[in-house]
Design a protein around this motif. Sequence first.
Motif, PDB file in Angstrom:
ATOM      1  N   LYS A 147       0.724  -1.010  -0.006  1.00 47.25           N
ATOM      2  CA  LYS A 147       0.164   0.030   0.038  1.00 47.25           C
ATOM      3  C   LYS A 147       1.067   1.244   0.086  1.00 47.25           C
ATOM      4  O   LYS A 147       1.532   1.347   1.290  1.00 47.25           O
ATOM      5  N   GLY A 156      -4.497   6.817   2.345  1.00 46.63           N
ATOM      6  CA  GLY A 156      -5.341   8.056   2.312  1.00 46.63           C
ATOM      7  C   GLY A 156      -4.721   9.154   2.506  1.00 46.63           C
ATOM      8  O   GLY A 156      -5.268  10.179   2.701  1.00 46.63           O
ATOM      9  N   GLY A 157      -3.384   9.395   2.551  1.00 43.70           N
ATOM     10  CA  GLY A 157      -2.662  10.522   2.967  1.00 43.70           C
ATOM     11  C   GLY A 157      -2.624  11.851   1.931  1.00 43.70           C
ATOM     12  O   GLY A 157      -3.011  11.416   0.737  1.00 43.70           O
ATOM     13  N   GLY A 158      -2.198  12.604   2.239  1.00 41.63           N
ATOM     14  CA  GLY A 158      -2.069  14.078   1.577  1.00 41.63           C
ATOM     15  C   GLY A 158      -3.347  14.693   1.205  1.00 41.63           C
ATOM     16  O   GLY A 158      -3.584  15.602   0.659  1.00 41.63           O
ATOM     17  N   GLU A 206      -5.279  16.104   3.695  1.00 43.60           N
ATOM     18  CA  GLU A 206      -5.161  16.906   4.670  1.00 43.60           C
ATOM     19  C   GLU A 206      -6.682  17.228   4.832  1.00 43.60           C
ATOM     20  O   GLU A 206      -7.595  16.570   5.292  1.00 43.60           O
ATOM     21  N   ASN A 254      -7.767   4.476   0.637  1.00 45.18           N
ATOM     22  CA  ASN A 254      -8.232   5.060   1.780  1.00 45.18           C
ATOM     23  C   ASN A 254      -8.207   6.435   1.663  1.00 45.18           C
ATOM     24  O   ASN A 254      -7.767   7.150   0.582  1.00 45.18           O
ATOM     25  N   LEU A 269      -7.026  15.215   7.963  1.00 42.61           N
ATOM     26  CA  LEU A 269      -6.357  15.826   9.092  1.00 42.61           C
ATOM     27  C   LEU A 269      -7.047  17.011   9.977  1.00 42.61           C
ATOM     28  O   LEU A 269      -7.258  17.927   9.218  1.00 42.61           O
ATOM     29  N   GLN A 272      -0.911  16.276  15.138  1.00 46.63           N
ATOM     30  CA  GLN A 272       0.451  16.249  16.268  1.00 46.63           C
ATOM     31  C   GLN A 272       1.122  17.686  15.912  1.00 46.63           C
ATOM     32  O   GLN A 272       1.836  17.711  14.982  1.00 46.63           O
ATOM     33  N   LYS A 293     -11.218   4.243  10.692  1.00 43.47           N
ATOM     34  CA  LYS A 293     -10.050   3.585  11.327  1.00 43.47           C
ATOM     35  C   LYS A 293      -9.727   4.592  12.580  1.00 43.47           C
ATOM     36  O   LYS A 293      -9.687   5.825  12.453  1.00 43.47           O
TER      37      LYS A 293
HETATM   38  O1  V47 Z   1      -0.871  13.035   4.582  1.00 42.36           O
HETATM   39  C1  V47 Z   1       1.614  14.732   8.436  1.00 42.36           C
HETATM   40  C2  V47 Z   1      -0.565  13.375   8.041  1.00 42.36           C
HETATM   41  C3  V47 Z   1      -0.438  11.797   6.486  1.00 42.36           C
HETATM   42  C4  V47 Z   1       1.058  15.171  10.780  1.00 42.36           C
HETATM   43  O2  V47 Z   1      -4.171   5.043   4.389  1.00 42.36           O
HETATM   44  C5  V47 Z   1       0.210  14.279  10.048  1.00 42.36           C
HETATM   45  O3  V47 Z   1      -4.176   3.456   5.855  1.00 42.36           O
HETATM   46  C6  V47 Z   1      -0.704  14.389  12.327  1.00 42.36           C
HETATM   47  O4  V47 Z   1      -1.796   9.163   5.402  1.00 42.36           O
HETATM   48  N1  V47 Z   1       0.230  15.227  12.848  1.00 42.36           N
HETATM   49  C7  V47 Z   1       0.414  10.767   6.249  1.00 42.36           C
HETATM   50  N2  V47 Z   1      -0.872  14.019  10.938  1.00 42.36           N
HETATM   51  C8  V47 Z   1      -0.041   9.501   6.806  1.00 42.36           C
HETATM   52  C9  V47 Z   1      -1.402   8.693   6.384  1.00 42.36           C
HETATM   53  C10 V47 Z   1      -2.036   7.544   6.667  1.00 42.36           C
HETATM   54  C11 V47 Z   1      -1.737   7.199   8.103  1.00 42.36           C
HETATM   55  C12 V47 Z   1      -2.221   5.779   8.527  1.00 42.36           C
HETATM   56  C13 V47 Z   1      -2.989   5.388   7.815  1.00 42.36           C
HETATM   57  C14 V47 Z   1      -3.320   5.695   6.509  1.00 42.36           C
HETATM   58  C15 V47 Z   1      -3.785   4.609   5.579  1.00 42.36           C
HETATM   59  C16 V47 Z   1      -2.726   6.566   6.017  1.00 42.36           C
HETATM   60  O5  V47 Z   1      -0.050  12.136   7.857  1.00 42.36           O
HETATM   61  C17 V47 Z   1      -0.168  13.275   5.681  1.00 42.36           C
HETATM   62  C18 V47 Z   1      -0.734  14.100   6.677  1.00 42.36           C
HETATM   63  O6  V47 Z   1      -1.876  14.148   6.556  1.00 42.36           O
HETATM   64  N3  V47 Z   1       0.442  14.278   9.005  1.00 42.36           N
HETATM   65  N4  V47 Z   1       2.107  15.426   9.766  1.00 42.36           N
HETATM   66  C19 V47 Z   1       1.024  15.541  12.138  1.00 42.36           C
HETATM   67  N5  V47 Z   1       2.139  16.173  12.535  1.00 42.36           N
END
Ligand code: V47
Length: 365
Positions: free
Chosen positions: A134, A169-171, A173, A208, A212, A248, A282
């Motif tokens: 993934k 699922g990131g990016g 925001e 996903n 944020l 965070q 989740k």
């Molecule tokens: O896109 C960055 C976020 C994402 C911080 O698809 C922050 O299963 C909190 O997408 N505090 C990446 N969040 C992580 C992500 C993810 C995580 C878990 C599961 C899945 C999944 C995807 O993390 C970024 C951004 O939105 N991020 N910095 C921070 N300080």
Amino acid sequence: MATLLDDVAQKVHNNERLTRDDALGLFEARDVIRLGRLADQVKRARWDDRVHFVINRQINPTNVCVLSCRFCDFATKRGRANAYEMTIQEILERCSDELREVHIVGGLHPDWTWDYYVEMFRAIQSRFPQIQIKAWTAVEIDYFSKKFRLSVEEVLRRFQAVGLAALPGGGAEVFSERVRKSLFPFKIGSPRWLEIHRTAHRLGIPTNATLLYGHMETHAERVDHMLKLRELQEETRGFMSFIPLAYQPGKTQVVARSASAIEDLKTIAIARIFLDNILHIKAYWVTMGEEIASVALHFGADDIDGTIGEERIMHAADAASPVSLTRERLAELIREAGCTPVERDALYHTVKIHDDRVRCESTVS
Ligand code: V47
């Protein structure tokens, strides 16, 4: 006089879809426990007492990134003391035979070649054929498309050919131009993020979606974000899960502290009721912490992510949770919440149902 929660309870009972105003009103609800019960009712109708988790590993191959988003504590520039770049060998050393999923995301590296990314997948797949990959947020897919002059479809097809099973699922925001301009002005906005996920879904790559929250966004912006996801899901049915990510703050000074437990639980509960076409919600223990994540299992969440191994993005921002949990700890956390742990793969196929009861050991001497 009927309250909003009464109306929502009636809609839940009738299987009626919530409106934007319903969801917005729920953020103001005082009776959080009743909101949680409604969300739990919706969750149980679909999943009974089952809660999913995966034996996975997060790999963030580099923190070197061409972007410098104001909210991000993870990204850095080449040459700085905290910069790192993993070799394929180092990536392979983080994989093991028991893993079902690797979750690969990282910085937008200025120099890595297309062949390097492809070789990374090939190496993982040939050494660990049981692992589902993934990988890459829509932001990375957009970057690869521009950098390597390939269409989004071509980027996805080429990764799919070497083992890409799903997109994380990131990016995403928060889908708000107001917030984007302030916190991540050079990152793609919602039209492009949604277009990339739509393309992935059309190619049979499930994805996903994250949100944020807990920085400068309003409740209305959270709801509008979920609404856009619900609309795309109506069209494609390609989203597997929705993951609210509690911001965070780290050293960014965007906000002084992360969202409260009540905000976390309300966001999970509202997502469960409002996103009626996304199967999995989740509770991400890395951002919520184990304690709130386990309570969230009674507020509509049916998934708790996985063992993770070594989380770097949130921990760069001083997340207080551990960097890793064992299979036993995750199963125990789910059982302690009165639920049944279901080990899954990256695509939510069941691997094993851990339906043994909690062992109560008495230590009477
Ligand atoms: O896109 C960055 C976020 C994402 C911080 O698809 C922050 O299963 C909190 O997408 N505090 C990446 N969040 C992580 C992500 C993810 C995580 C878990 C599961 C899945 C999944 C995807 O993390 C970024 C951004 O939105 N991020 N910095 C921070 N300080």
